[in-house]
Design a protein around this motif. Structure first.
Motif, mmCIF file in Angstrom:
data_model
loop_
_atom_site.group_PDB
_atom_site.id
_atom_site.type_symbol
_atom_site.label_atom_id
_atom_site.label_comp_id
_atom_site.label_asym_id
_atom_site.label_seq_id
_atom_site.Cartn_x
_atom_site.Cartn_y
_atom_site.Cartn_z
ATOM 1 N N ILE A 134 -22.214 44.210 -21.166
ATOM 2 C CA ILE A 134 -21.177 43.400 -20.529
ATOM 3 C C ILE A 134 -19.863 44.159 -20.595
ATOM 4 C CG2 ILE A 134 -19.991 41.178 -20.465
ATOM 5 C CD1 ILE A 134 -22.273 39.972 -22.048
ATOM 6 N N CYS A 185 -19.770 35.049 -21.831
ATOM 7 C CA CYS A 185 -21.125 35.442 -21.423
ATOM 8 C C CYS A 185 -21.869 36.080 -22.587
ATOM 9 C CB CYS A 185 -21.061 36.419 -20.246
ATOM 10 S SG CYS A 185 -20.452 35.693 -18.713
ATOM 11 N N CYS A 237 -18.109 43.014 -15.423
ATOM 12 C CA CYS A 237 -17.225 41.852 -15.520
ATOM 13 C C CYS A 237 -15.753 42.241 -15.617
ATOM 14 C CB CYS A 237 -17.635 41.027 -16.744
ATOM 15 S SG CYS A 237 -16.791 39.452 -16.893
ATOM 16 N N SER A 289 -18.445 30.954 -16.840
ATOM 17 C CA SER A 289 -19.593 31.801 -17.189
ATOM 18 C C SER A 289 -20.909 31.275 -16.623
ATOM 19 C CB SER A 289 -19.715 31.907 -18.715
ATOM 20 O OG SER A 289 -20.118 30.666 -19.280
ATOM 21 N N VAL A 292 -22.579 33.232 -13.794
ATOM 22 C CA VAL A 292 -23.059 34.512 -14.331
ATOM 23 C C VAL A 292 -24.399 34.305 -15.021
ATOM 24 C CG1 VAL A 292 -22.564 36.456 -15.863
ATOM 25 C CG2 VAL A 292 -20.680 35.315 -14.676
ATOM 26 N N LEU A 293 -24.488 33.277 -15.858
ATOM 27 C CA LEU A 293 -25.736 32.993 -16.566
ATOM 28 C C LEU A 293 -26.850 32.622 -15.591
ATOM 29 C CD1 LEU A 293 -24.266 30.902 -19.520
ATOM 30 C CD2 LEU A 293 -24.868 33.331 -19.497
ATOM 31 N N CYS A 342 -28.179 35.728 -14.197
ATOM 32 C CA CYS A 342 -28.948 36.458 -15.207
ATOM 33 C C CYS A 342 -30.342 35.864 -15.409
ATOM 34 C CB CYS A 342 -28.217 36.426 -16.552
ATOM 35 S SG CYS A 342 -26.734 37.427 -16.669
#
Length: 325
Positions: free
Chosen positions: A42, A53, A123, A273, A276-277, A280
């Motif tokens: 990250i 994150c 990021c 976040s 983003v998660l 992922c």
């Protein structure tokens, strides 16, 4: 009079509730997959969105590499995240995206220490009118675009190698700021000076976010023969952070505007976040590789972010810059 007061109170309460729910908060991603045995990098992971994150992925048992240019800040974040999550599998590596030689050094060190990379989250980002240390480029362009571009390309071999074992994802944090500025391929990196207006600098920040979206789409094309490695750009929301704090310090009007945005429109790193998660972890979004995401879903881009051929031309120009030093 009493009735009017009651109506005013109810109207204010409704507005406040809507503001808290839809502006200051947002959807929360529930499907947390285990990342045991997986390694995540990250950039900008020592504060704000990146740190949030890192905390979330550490809770999912990932091996998290915090990549940050500030050594003290990065190590302190590592210690704090270990304490919060109870995981010792959090590590710090120095990475200054504004120094391309340091990007190369970071990748060399990573490859010596690690055998796999499952998720790369680009990021880190800044707003600045300064120039890089070597004086060759704008600091903002280098940190937001050229540095991450070099980092991602240098990490592609280990990402592809890991992809032979299990799926790999590249996450590029962009912004809806892309809406306000187009890309000038002949002037990707304006030469900043004291005479350049603050609005011009902010416009170029928006352009760097548009560049990230185009690079993400072009990267997907480059990876099209390797379905195990997918890539996603996203808008996390307006993040409560120190972004632009130094830039507006000497401008009273911009300082006030930034304060109002942070107080009225920005969300905490926790809520920002979540997309983003999602990128992922969410199963089945591989078919949307190269796409743009917001609020836990794929979002259609405006036409100026989908012009045919721009991504490839931008990619080639960035490669030329790197070849010329």
């Amino acid at each position: 009079m009493v009735l009017l007061t009651l109506i005013s109170f109810l109207f204010t309460a409704i507005l406040y509730t809507a503001w808290k729910r839809y502006i200051k908060s947002g959807p929360v991603y529930k499907n947390r997959t285990s990342f045991a045995g997986k390694t995540v990098i990250i950039t900008g992971g020592s504060s704000g969105l990146g740190k949030e994150c890192a905390i979330a992925l550490a809770k999912c048992d990932a091996r998290v590499i915090i990549a940050s240019r500030n050594i003290n800040k990065g190590k302190n974040a590592m210690i704090e995240i270990r304490a919060i999550t109870g995981s010792e599998n959090i590590h710090f590596m120095k990475l200054d995206l504004s120094e391309l030689d340091n990007v190369r050094e970071f990748v060399d060190n990573f490859n010596k220490q690690e055998s796999r990379l499952d998720i790369l989250i680009n990021c880190a980002g800044i707003i600045s009118s300064e120039r890089s240390k070597d004086g060759k480029r704008g600091l903002m362009f280098t940190c937001n675009v050229l540095g991450p571009f070099l980092l991602t390309n240098l990490l592609l071999p280990v990402l592809r190698k890991t992809g032979k074992i299990s799926p790999v994802r590249i996450i590029n944090v962009a912004s809806d700021a892309y809406l306000v500025k187009d890309i000038d391929l002949l002037r990707l990196d304006p030469c900043f000076s004291r005479g350049m207006s603050s609005l011009s600098v902010l416009g170029h920040y928006a352009a760097t976010k548009l560049m990230i979206i185009y690079i993400n789409a072009e990267l997907n094309r480059v990876l099209s023969g390797d379905s195990a490695v997918t890539t996603y750009a996203l808008h996390p929301g307006t993040v409560e952070s120190n972004l632009g704090e130094n830039f507006v310090q000497n401008n009273r009007i911009l300082r006030l505007l930034r304060y109002l945005v942070m107080k009225l429109l920005a969300r905490s790193p926790f809520y920002c976040s979540q997309t983003v998660l999602y990128c992922c972890s969410e199963p089945g979004i591989e078919k949307y590789s190269g796409g743009y995401f917001s609020e836990l879903r794929q979002t259609r881009l405006f036409p100026h972010a989908e012009k045919i051929g721009i991504g490839r031309k931008l990619w080639e120009e960035l490669e030329r810059m790197l070849q010329n030093g």
